[in-house]
Motif scaffolding. Sequence first.
Motif, PDB file in Angstrom:
ATOM      1  N   GLY A 140      49.710  37.905 -19.897  1.00  0.00           N
ATOM      2  CA  GLY A 140      48.853  39.074 -20.051  1.00  0.00           C
ATOM      3  C   GLY A 140      49.335  40.042 -21.112  1.00  0.00           C
ATOM      4  N   CYS A 141      50.051  39.556 -22.100  1.00  0.00           N
ATOM      5  CA  CYS A 141      50.572  40.393 -23.201  1.00  0.00           C
ATOM      6  C   CYS A 141      51.457  41.515 -22.679  1.00  0.00           C
ATOM      7  CB  CYS A 141      49.438  40.942 -24.058  1.00  0.00           C
ATOM      8  SG  CYS A 141      48.669  39.708 -25.100  1.00  0.00           S
ATOM      9  N   GLU A 142      52.289  41.215 -21.699  1.00  0.00           N
ATOM     10  CA  GLU A 142      53.234  42.183 -21.173  1.00  0.00           C
ATOM     11  C   GLU A 142      54.639  41.877 -21.699  1.00  0.00           C
ATOM     12  OE1 GLU A 142      53.205  42.751 -16.965  1.00  0.00           O
ATOM     13  OE2 GLU A 142      51.033  42.919 -16.879  1.00  0.00           O
ATOM     14  N   LEU A 165      63.938  51.808 -19.675  1.00  0.00           N
ATOM     15  CA  LEU A 165      63.223  50.547 -19.510  1.00  0.00           C
ATOM     16  C   LEU A 165      61.745  50.778 -19.802  1.00  0.00           C
ATOM     17  CD1 LEU A 165      63.245  47.583 -18.556  1.00  0.00           C
ATOM     18  CD2 LEU A 165      62.784  48.443 -16.250  1.00  0.00           C
ATOM     19  N   TRP A 166      61.205  49.926 -20.668  1.00  0.00           N
ATOM     20  CA  TRP A 166      59.790  50.026 -21.028  1.00  0.00           C
ATOM     21  C   TRP A 166      59.052  48.788 -20.537  1.00  0.00           C
ATOM     22  CZ3 TRP A 166      57.329  54.024 -23.465  1.00  0.00           C
ATOM     23  CH2 TRP A 166      58.120  54.979 -24.089  1.00  0.00           C
ATOM     24  N   LYS A 167      57.875  49.016 -19.961  1.00  0.00           N
ATOM     25  CA  LYS A 167      56.931  47.936 -19.700  1.00  0.00           C
ATOM     26  C   LYS A 167      55.802  48.174 -20.692  1.00  0.00           C
ATOM     27  CE  LYS A 167      53.676  46.019 -16.408  1.00  0.00           C
ATOM     28  NZ  LYS A 167      53.043  46.161 -15.090  1.00  0.00           N
ATOM     29  N   ILE A 168      55.648  47.243 -21.613  1.00  0.00           N
ATOM     30  CA  ILE A 168      54.660  47.382 -22.679  1.00  0.00           C
ATOM     31  C   ILE A 168      53.534  46.395 -22.406  1.00  0.00           C
ATOM     32  CG2 ILE A 168      54.252  47.191 -25.160  1.00  0.00           C
ATOM     33  CD1 ILE A 168      57.346  47.706 -25.460  1.00  0.00           C
ATOM     34  N   VAL A 169      52.299  46.897 -22.331  1.00  0.00           N
ATOM     35  CA  VAL A 169      51.125  46.048 -22.158  1.00  0.00           C
ATOM     36  C   VAL A 169      50.272  46.224 -23.405  1.00  0.00           C
ATOM     37  CG1 VAL A 169      49.121  45.514 -20.729  1.00  0.00           C
ATOM     38  CG2 VAL A 169      51.224  46.362 -19.655  1.00  0.00           C
ATOM     39  N   ALA A 170      50.095  45.142 -24.146  1.00  0.00           N
ATOM     40  CA  ALA A 170      49.394  45.208 -25.432  1.00  0.00           C
ATOM     41  C   ALA A 170      48.037  44.527 -25.347  1.00  0.00           C
ATOM     42  CB  ALA A 170      50.238  44.534 -26.500  1.00  0.00           C
ATOM     43  N   SER A 211      49.114  41.245 -29.855  1.00  0.00           N
ATOM     44  CA  SER A 211      50.502  41.343 -30.303  1.00  0.00           C
ATOM     45  C   SER A 211      50.800  40.251 -31.326  1.00  0.00           C
ATOM     46  CB  SER A 211      51.464  41.224 -29.123  1.00  0.00           C
ATOM     47  OG  SER A 211      51.322  39.972 -28.516  1.00  0.00           O
ATOM     48  N   VAL A 212      51.785  40.520 -32.147  1.00  0.00           N
ATOM     49  CA  VAL A 212      52.315  39.548 -33.086  1.00  0.00           C
ATOM     50  C   VAL A 212      53.789  39.405 -32.743  1.00  0.00           C
ATOM     51  CG1 VAL A 212      52.834  39.059 -35.503  1.00  0.00           C
ATOM     52  CG2 VAL A 212      50.687  40.192 -34.893  1.00  0.00           C
ATOM     53  N   LEU A 213      54.190  38.211 -32.409  1.00  0.00           N
ATOM     54  CA  LEU A 213      55.591  37.974 -32.096  1.00  0.00           C
ATOM     55  C   LEU A 213      56.269  37.452 -33.364  1.00  0.00           C
ATOM     56  CD1 LEU A 213      57.806  37.966 -29.974  1.00  0.00           C
ATOM     57  CD2 LEU A 213      57.135  35.651 -29.369  1.00  0.00           C
ATOM     58  N   ALA A 214      57.082  38.296 -33.975  1.00  0.00           N
ATOM     59  CA  ALA A 214      57.801  37.947 -35.209  1.00  0.00           C
ATOM     60  C   ALA A 214      59.289  37.982 -34.887  1.00  0.00           C
ATOM     61  CB  ALA A 214      57.435  38.923 -36.323  1.00  0.00           C
ATOM     62  N   ALA A 215      59.762  36.918 -34.280  1.00  0.00           N
ATOM     63  CA  ALA A 215      61.129  36.883 -33.766  1.00  0.00           C
ATOM     64  C   ALA A 215      62.165  36.585 -34.842  1.00  0.00           C
ATOM     65  CB  ALA A 215      61.226  35.834 -32.661  1.00  0.00           C
TER      66      ALA A 215
END
Length: 190
Positions: A47-49, A72-77, A80-84
């Motif tokens: 769920g883009c969390e 601590l952050w819970k981020i819900v987007a 998203s772009v995952l650029a690891a």
Amino acid sequence: MGGRLLSERHAIDGKPAAVWARETVGELAALGVRLLARTTVFGVYDGCEYGAVEHVGEPGAAPMAGQPRQRLWKIVARRSVLAAGAIERPLVFSGNDRPGVMMAGAVSTYLNRFAVAPGRRAVVFTSTDSGWATARDLLAAGVELAAVVDARDALPPAAEHVLGSGAEVLAGSGVTQVHGRTVRAVDVRL
């Protein structure tokens, strides 16, 4: 902010990459985007969390009264772009852990980000185009480039920046051993 762009000589929109990154961060801040520069994402969930830990305050300093060390952050987007990124893999040879043997990314960081030459004379051993970019960075910094040893049989187009510099170029070859307490010589398999 900027990651590897701060250590390499790329141009984006006609600007040095580090300048472009700094300006882009400024634009995002002006738009009211929350920038979490000292934050590590530790998990990606359905769920883009995302789970993330932000380091609050300055490194090594005691937290201000009433402030936590970490948040601590819970981020819900929505998107998203995952650029690891990537991890540079070392080329293995006898003595590759000696003082004076460095990964190409570290050499580029010393040269381009901190303006420090990691030595006066260098041999670059590579199996990718990034090694040739490091060779170009060394030449631009005035470091004598003794040789570029490329494990690939054919030289890439990036080699043209080094050809004519006086450096020996060896394709289809590999460094097998280094000599000296700090590196003074290398053995090359042709």
